[in-house]
Write a protein that holds these residues in place. Structure first.
Motif, PDB file in Angstrom:
ATOM      1  N   ALA A 243       0.833  -1.203   0.000  1.00 58.83           N
ATOM      2  CA  ALA A 243       0.000   0.000   0.000  1.00 58.83           C
ATOM      3  C   ALA A 243       0.869   1.254   0.000  1.00 58.83           C
ATOM      4  N   LEU A 244       1.948   1.245   0.766  1.00 59.09           N
ATOM      5  CA  LEU A 244       2.855   2.395   0.782  1.00 59.09           C
ATOM      6  C   LEU A 244       3.576   2.535  -0.548  1.00 59.09           C
ATOM      7  N   ARG A 245       3.867   1.410  -1.173  1.00 59.74           N
ATOM      8  CA  ARG A 245       4.501   1.463  -2.500  1.00 59.74           C
ATOM      9  C   ARG A 245       3.577   2.149  -3.512  1.00 59.74           C
ATOM     10  N   LEU A 246       2.294   1.790  -3.474  1.00 59.54           N
ATOM     11  CA  LEU A 246       1.346   2.408  -4.388  1.00 59.54           C
ATOM     12  C   LEU A 246       1.215   3.904  -4.102  1.00 59.54           C
ATOM     13  N   GLU A 247       1.184   4.263  -2.822  1.00 58.96           N
ATOM     14  CA  GLU A 247       1.109   5.676  -2.453  1.00 58.96           C
ATOM     15  C   GLU A 247       2.333   6.433  -2.966  1.00 58.96           C
ATOM     16  N   ALA A 248       3.517   5.835  -2.833  1.00 60.91           N
ATOM     17  CA  ALA A 248       4.743   6.472  -3.314  1.00 60.91           C
ATOM     18  C   ALA A 248       4.737   6.597  -4.832  1.00 60.91           C
ATOM     19  N   THR A 249       4.199   5.590  -5.509  1.00 57.35           N
ATOM     20  CA  THR A 249       4.131   5.635  -6.971  1.00 57.35           C
ATOM     21  C   THR A 249       3.196   6.748  -7.433  1.00 57.35           C
ATOM     22  N   ARG A 250       2.057   6.885  -6.759  1.00 57.85           N
ATOM     23  CA  ARG A 250       1.134   7.983  -7.072  1.00 57.85           C
ATOM     24  C   ARG A 250       1.823   9.333  -6.880  1.00 57.85           C
ATOM     25  N   ALA A 251       2.494   9.478  -5.734  1.00 61.25           N
ATOM     26  CA  ALA A 251       3.136  10.753  -5.421  1.00 61.25           C
ATOM     27  C   ALA A 251       4.226  11.080  -6.434  1.00 61.25           C
ATOM     28  N   ARG A 252       4.976  10.062  -6.873  1.00 61.79           N
ATOM     29  CA  ARG A 252       6.016  10.328  -7.872  1.00 61.79           C
ATOM     30  C   ARG A 252       5.401  10.765  -9.202  1.00 61.79           C
ATOM     31  N   ALA A 253       4.292  10.149  -9.581  1.00 65.33           N
ATOM     32  CA  ALA A 253       3.625  10.563 -10.818  1.00 65.33           C
ATOM     33  C   ALA A 253       3.120  11.996 -10.706  1.00 65.33           C
ATOM     34  N   ALA A 254       2.557  12.345  -9.550  1.00 67.03           N
ATOM     35  CA  ALA A 254       2.090  13.722  -9.349  1.00 67.03           C
ATOM     36  C   ALA A 254       3.252  14.703  -9.419  1.00 67.03           C
ATOM     37  N   ALA A 255       4.397  14.320  -8.848  1.00 65.81           N
ATOM     38  CA  ALA A 255       5.578  15.183  -8.920  1.00 65.81           C
ATOM     39  C   ALA A 255       6.030  15.357 -10.365  1.00 65.81           C
ATOM     40  N   ALA A 256       5.968  14.274 -11.153  1.00 64.86           N
ATOM     41  CA  ALA A 256       6.355  14.366 -12.559  1.00 64.86           C
ATOM     42  C   ALA A 256       5.456  15.349 -13.310  1.00 64.86           C
ATOM     43  N   LEU A 257       4.162  15.316 -13.021  1.00 64.78           N
ATOM     44  CA  LEU A 257       3.247  16.256 -13.676  1.00 64.78           C
ATOM     45  C   LEU A 257       3.568  17.691 -13.266  1.00 64.78           C
ATOM     46  N   ASP A 258       3.867  17.898 -11.989  1.00 64.33           N
ATOM     47  CA  ASP A 258       4.203  19.241 -11.522  1.00 64.33           C
ATOM     48  C   ASP A 258       5.489  19.751 -12.166  1.00 64.33           C
ATOM     49  N   LEU A 259       6.368  18.815 -12.557  1.00 66.93           N
ATOM     50  CA  LEU A 259       7.642  19.196 -13.180  1.00 66.93           C
ATOM     51  C   LEU A 259       7.530  19.309 -14.703  1.00 66.93           C
ATOM     52  N   GLY A 260       6.327  19.131 -15.236  1.00 65.31           N
ATOM     53  CA  GLY A 260       6.146  19.228 -16.682  1.00 65.31           C
ATOM     54  C   GLY A 260       6.562  17.980 -17.434  1.00 65.31           C
TER      55      GLY A 260
END
Length: 261
Positions: free
Chosen positions: A149-166
């Motif tokens: 579950a924490l892995r999935l949460e981290a994966t979501r957060a990394r994808a969101a960071a990628a979007l914020d970085l363009g």
């Protein structure tokens, strides 16, 4: 010594050499001890984890034999006999699961604090620690479920960071795979829709929304939540970037031909 339990259990010495931990029960013993690195595990706890509902007739003696075999592999000092049980002489920083948890929390906090670059870098380091299913050698999957579950949460957060970085273009393939693997995860669907929108693929974003809406309705009998609904509304408000496909105006009729005398 370092220990890997995010996948098949492994022990790696100070030279970077993976030590052979042969036998499923021996790996299970090491995984249980590594999960509680630096803390004492009682014999009953270890017996329950290793043999579950089918312990041998003399389980304490069988456990002692396993501990002896593990000491011969790792070195006698690696496992301490303590009042009340056994303890792996290691810090949490020596076990990949505990390092992952620390990095995952640090990365998600960086994203919340508005630092997507640090978040993306830290979460990438965290996710790179995985080399298979968490705690693959443990029969009891409770701890593994929390880690996944924490892995999935981290994966979501990394994808969101990628979007914020363009970096939406880079995020789309992974998000497509994740939404397929987790079809009822609305935050993942929202990230995919955002990524498609940010790459100028408005029509694909609308298709992704409709797919998520149907999945939720058919499987769960629910409508999309506020985040998906707001994204859908924003997509409908955007102007259609496609060329104007209206049919051309009919050509003017030619003037009537004059009759000559």
């Amino acid at each position: 010594m370092r220990y890997r339990i995010l996948g098949p259990t492994q022990a790696i010495d100070d030279r970077g050499i993976t030590l052979p931990v042969g036998g499923r029960r021996l790996r299970t013993l090491l995984a249980v001890l590594a999960l509680r690195a630096g803390r004492t595990s009682t014999p009953d706890t270890l017996i329950d984890e290793i043999w579950a509902d089918d312990p041998p007739q003399d389980a304490p003696a069988a456990l002692q034999a396993l501990v002896g075999r593990l000491r011969r592999t790792l070195g006698r000092q690696a496992i301490a006999s303590a009042p009340g049980g056994y303890r792996l002489e290691a810090a949490e920083e020596d076990v990949d699961l505990h390092v992952f948890e620390r990095l995952a929390h640090t990365g998600t906090k960086a994203l919340t604090d508005g630092d997507p670059a640090t978040a993306h870098r830290t979460l990438t380091r965290a996710l790179a620690l995985w080399h298979g299913p968490a705690l693959a050698d443990l029969p009891d999957r409770t701890a593994a479920t929390r880690a996944e579950a924490l892995r999935l949460e981290a994966t979501r957060a990394r994808a969101a960071a990628a979007l914020d970085l363009g970096r939406a273009q880079d995020a789309v393939p992974e998000l497509r795979e994740l939404t397929t693997a987790h079809p009822y995860d609305e935050p993942l669907h929202a990230l995919l829709i955002r990524a498609l929108r940010d790459t100028g693929r408005g029509a694909d974003a609308l298709t992704a929304y409709e797919s998520a809406r149907r999945t939720l309705a058919d499987a769960l009998g629910t409508d999309p939540g506020p985040e998906l609904t707001a994204l859908h509304a924003s997509l409908l408000e955007q102007p259609d970037p496609r060329p104007d496909h209206r049919p051309p105006k009919p050509a003017a009729a030619p003037p009537p031909r004059e009759d000559w005398a």
